[in-house]
Enzyme design. Structure first.
Site, PDB file in Angstrom:
ATOM      1  N   HIS A 163       0.860  -1.186   0.000  1.00  0.00           N
ATOM      2  CA  HIS A 163       0.000   0.000   0.000  1.00  0.00           C
ATOM      3  C   HIS A 163       0.899   1.240   0.000  1.00  0.00           C
ATOM      4  O   HIS A 163       2.133   1.117  -0.006  1.00  0.00           O
ATOM      5  CB  HIS A 163      -0.982  -0.026   1.167  1.00  0.00           C
ATOM      6  CG  HIS A 163      -0.344  -0.177   2.528  1.00  0.00           C
ATOM      7  ND1 HIS A 163       0.582   0.710   3.018  1.00  0.00           N
ATOM      8  CD2 HIS A 163      -0.487  -1.127   3.487  1.00  0.00           C
ATOM      9  CE1 HIS A 163       0.958   0.336   4.225  1.00  0.00           C
ATOM     10  NE2 HIS A 163       0.333  -0.798   4.533  1.00  0.00           N
ATOM     11  N   HIS A 198       3.917   1.476   2.472  1.00  0.00           N
ATOM     12  CA  HIS A 198       5.151   0.773   2.088  1.00  0.00           C
ATOM     13  C   HIS A 198       5.905   1.599   1.043  1.00  0.00           C
ATOM     14  O   HIS A 198       7.113   1.820   1.149  1.00  0.00           O
ATOM     15  CB  HIS A 198       4.831  -0.583   1.440  1.00  0.00           C
ATOM     16  CG  HIS A 198       4.179  -1.562   2.357  1.00  0.00           C
ATOM     17  ND1 HIS A 198       2.887  -1.999   2.168  1.00  0.00           N
ATOM     18  CD2 HIS A 198       4.631  -2.186   3.467  1.00  0.00           C
ATOM     19  CE1 HIS A 198       2.584  -2.856   3.118  1.00  0.00           C
ATOM     20  NE2 HIS A 198       3.618  -2.993   3.926  1.00  0.00           N
ATOM     21  N   CYS A 252      -0.497 -11.958  19.387  1.00  0.00           N
ATOM     22  CA  CYS A 252      -1.289 -11.379  18.285  1.00  0.00           C
ATOM     23  C   CYS A 252      -0.595 -11.738  16.971  1.00  0.00           C
ATOM     24  O   CYS A 252       0.558 -11.344  16.745  1.00  0.00           O
ATOM     25  CB  CYS A 252      -1.415  -9.866  18.412  1.00  0.00           C
ATOM     26  SG  CYS A 252      -2.097  -9.144  16.892  1.00  0.00           S
ATOM     27  N   CYS A 257       0.489  -8.671  14.785  1.00  0.00           N
ATOM     28  CA  CYS A 257       1.763  -8.037  15.183  1.00  0.00           C
ATOM     29  C   CYS A 257       2.903  -9.039  15.153  1.00  0.00           C
ATOM     30  O   CYS A 257       4.065  -8.653  15.241  1.00  0.00           O
ATOM     31  CB  CYS A 257       1.691  -7.501  16.607  1.00  0.00           C
ATOM     32  SG  CYS A 257       0.504  -6.204  16.873  1.00  0.00           S
ATOM     33  N   CYS A 315      -6.206  -7.355  20.626  1.00  0.00           N
ATOM     34  CA  CYS A 315      -5.034  -6.501  20.389  1.00  0.00           C
ATOM     35  C   CYS A 315      -5.523  -5.096  20.030  1.00  0.00           C
ATOM     36  O   CYS A 315      -6.413  -4.939  19.188  1.00  0.00           O
ATOM     37  CB  CYS A 315      -4.209  -7.084  19.237  1.00  0.00           C
ATOM     38  SG  CYS A 315      -3.060  -5.906  18.521  1.00  0.00           S
ATOM     39  N   HIS A 367      -4.686  -4.466  16.121  1.00  0.00           N
ATOM     40  CA  HIS A 367      -5.395  -5.247  15.104  1.00  0.00           C
ATOM     41  C   HIS A 367      -6.847  -5.545  15.448  1.00  0.00           C
ATOM     42  O   HIS A 367      -7.590  -6.071  14.610  1.00  0.00           O
ATOM     43  CB  HIS A 367      -4.630  -6.544  14.805  1.00  0.00           C
ATOM     44  CG  HIS A 367      -3.335  -6.290  14.102  1.00  0.00           C
ATOM     45  ND1 HIS A 367      -2.152  -6.098  14.767  1.00  0.00           N
ATOM     46  CD2 HIS A 367      -3.064  -6.131  12.779  1.00  0.00           C
ATOM     47  CE1 HIS A 367      -1.197  -5.855  13.888  1.00  0.00           C
ATOM     48  NE2 HIS A 367      -1.723  -5.860  12.679  1.00  0.00           N
ATOM     49  N   LYS A 423      -6.588   5.938   9.170  1.00  0.00           N
ATOM     50  CA  LYS A 423      -5.672   4.815   9.094  1.00  0.00           C
ATOM     51  C   LYS A 423      -6.183   3.862   8.016  1.00  0.00           C
ATOM     52  O   LYS A 423      -7.392   3.626   7.931  1.00  0.00           O
ATOM     53  CB  LYS A 423      -5.672   4.119  10.468  1.00  0.00           C
ATOM     54  CG  LYS A 423      -4.659   3.033  10.582  1.00  0.00           C
ATOM     55  CD  LYS A 423      -4.640   2.434  11.976  1.00  0.00           C
ATOM     56  CE  LYS A 423      -3.829   1.137  11.847  1.00  0.00           C
ATOM     57  NZ  LYS A 423      -3.757   0.347  13.013  1.00  0.00           N
ATOM     58  N   LYS A 437      -8.384  -2.779   5.825  1.00  0.00           N
ATOM     59  CA  LYS A 437      -9.224  -3.548   4.910  1.00  0.00           C
ATOM     60  C   LYS A 437     -10.681  -3.390   5.275  1.00  0.00           C
ATOM     61  O   LYS A 437     -11.542  -3.296   4.410  1.00  0.00           O
ATOM     62  CB  LYS A 437      -8.827  -5.027   4.974  1.00  0.00           C
ATOM     63  CG  LYS A 437      -7.588  -5.302   4.158  1.00  0.00           C
ATOM     64  CD  LYS A 437      -7.500  -6.777   3.793  1.00  0.00           C
ATOM     65  CE  LYS A 437      -6.095  -7.104   3.362  1.00  0.00           C
ATOM     66  NZ  LYS A 437      -5.346  -7.900   4.321  1.00  0.00           N
TER      67      LYS A 437
END
Ligand code: MSP
Length: 487
Positions: free
Chosen positions: A20, A23, A128, A131, A146, A149, A296, A299
């Site tokens: 994305h 990155h 998790c 992570c 978490c 996530h 943020k 998905k």
């Protein structure tokens, strides 16, 4: 000019999904620093790649009905293609499934083991998978989810190999306090120091093969694979040593990472290296998070932006009318993220803002200035091959030495504004008609300035840099502009 070595690493991305814009930002940021180091004469080694082991990737491959290797190879190719589009000019694209890496990480493990820093222990903790790490109570909500996530942490129990992180607590504190491990920007140094003050616990460093087979085998225990972060962090060492050990031992080293993985880089990795008796990383540049339209990326929200969507859109709209051709999408991407987002803060992308900035800075700004100057110099000046190559403005160098790519890039745009103002207030196109010598001198001045602008763009927009230098030397208006208007 010097003759120093510089070793620069990006984080290696999990090979469970395509890239994305977060990155892609990290890659262009690191690449711009590498290009700057080259510009001032360093011999560089630049490494990026993929983090391919661990539960997360294994689970994803299973849901897609593929082997883990098939999945990571497919995803790796997508990342490599992105690097190509963005002109991220790495020297090695490391994959943690590479055989040389596996051997080197096993050797490192044995050094830590022989030091007495890897030991067996019975353990139970909340893990998790997102992570790929155990979570403390404060990192979970009251239902055991978490906080990053938002999914339930698994309870993992059993006998594991552990790494004695606690032993290195004082040394880590000292090295971070003294900037021997230099964390930039400084707010993250403070954050990590207060984390150390809460006390460092030993970390689980392996998983039994009954639970997970997708990892590097523990060399002293074939019933276990290494914890994915142990394997992943060692990629840096494998890559540099694979090139030449001097790119580890006698070099200026920089890790470019996002703020979510600072703890692994500022604590776990240096402790592992101290244990193995190897040199520590010197500089850690911690960049912010890229948001999509202020949020943020996730998905679930459906707001994840694929960098190829931006590159393709700009290519589609502009490439036919630009001398940059199919490179314009990648060049624009680099411009947007490097000029408009500080490496030290979170940044935001929206398609609307991208278009506004493209038109203001590239079509009207640099593009327009170059056409105006070139039109006049073609008419009134002789062709010239030799331009100043050695000069760099002090503030540009200072900013880049501090990894402040945005400030350095802004300096280039200050030169664009100054040249525009010079043109407006001095009107060389009028002067030349009454005082030819004076008019030519003014134009020569402007031509040198736009050459300098082109030259200083090198770390940020490599193709634009190359083309500007070429067309100025040609002293001829090209058939198409660099940056046509985006209507
Ligand atoms: N595999 C680990 C890193 C191991 S390094 C030894 C990992 N992978 S990741 O794919 O989740 O992230 C790769 C890099 O991208 C990290 O530096 C991370 O901080 C960065 N980013 C991930 N999401 C990001 C944004 N939204 N914005 C900016 N950078 C982001 O962590």
């Amino acid at each position: 000019m010097n003759n120093k070595r510089s070793t620069i690493f990006t984080a290696i991305a999990y090979a469970n999904a395509k890239p994305h814009i977060g990155h892609a930002y990290e890659y262009v940021l690191a690449d711009s620093i590498v290009r700057y180091r080259k510009l001032i004469g360093d011999v560089t080694f630049f490494c990026t790649g993929m983090d391919e082991h661990g539960q997360k990737i294994f689970n994803k491959a299973a849901t897609e009905g593929k082997s883990a290797q098939e999945l990571v190879d497919e995803i790796g190719d997508i990342f490599k293609n992105l690097d190509k589009e963005l002109q991220v000019d790495y020297d090695r694209f490391i994959k943690t499934t590479d055989s040389d890496h596996k051997k080197i990480v096993q050797d490192l493990w044995m050094k830590m083991y022989e030091r007495g820093d890897i030991f067996e222990k019975e353990y139970s903790g909340n893990y998790c998978v997102g992570c790929e790490s155990y979570k403390t109570k404060t990192e979970l909500d009251t239902d055991g989810n978490c906080l990053i996530h938002l999914n339930k942490a698994e309870i993992l129990k059993g006998k594991n190999w552990f790494f004695r992180l606690s032993k290195y607590e004082n040394q880590l504190r000292e090295k971070i306090e003294s900037d021997e491990i230099n964390i930039v920007p400084k707010n993250f140094k403070t954050e990590i120091l207060s984390f150390i003050d809460q006390g460092l616990e030993d970390i689980s460093f392996s998983r039994p093969k009954e639970v997970l087979t997708w990892g590097v085998e523990v060399p002293n225990d074939p019933t276990h694979v290494m914890y994915v972060w142990c394997d992943a962090l060692a990629n840096y060492f494998s890559a540099a040593v694979g090139k030449d050990k001097k790119f580890w031992d006698e070099t200026k080293m920089l890790n470019v990472i996002g703020k979510d993985i600072l703890r692994f880089h500022a604590l776990y990795w240096p402790a592992m290296l101290m244990s193995a008796g190897e040199k520590l990383p010197q500089n850690i540049l911690v960049h912010g998070m890229i948001l999509s339209n202020g949020h943020k990326m996730s998905k679930t929200l459906g707001n994840v932006i694929d960098p190829m969507d931006i590159i393709n859109l700009y290519n589609e709209k502009l490439s036919a009318n630009s001398i940059l051709g199919e490179k314009i999408g990648g060049e624009f991407f680099r411009y947007f993220f490097l000029k408009n987002i500080s490496p030290f803060l979170d940044g935001d992308f929206t398609f609307e803002r991208a278009k506004e900035l493209y038109n203001a800075d590239l079509a009207n700004g640099i593009g327009n200035l170059i056409s105006r100057v070139l039109r006049l110099s073609e008419k009134y000046l002789e062709k010239k091959e030799n331009f100043e190559q050695e000069y760099f403005p002090k503030e540009y160098i200072e900013a880049l030495e501090n990894f402040d790519v945005k400030t350095a890039f802004e300096k280039v745009f200050e030169l664009v504004s100054k040249a525009d103002e010079y043109m407006q207030s001095n009107e060389p196109f009028k002067v030349i008609k009454v005082d030819e010598m004076k008019g030519k001198e003014m134009l020569e001045n402007l031509r040198n300035q736009i050459y300098l602008i082109g030259r200083l763009l090198n770390p940020f927009m490599p193709e634009t840099n190359k083309l500007i230098k070429e067309i100025i030397k040609e002293n001829k208006m090209p058939e198409k502009p660099l940056f046509p208007r985006y209507e």
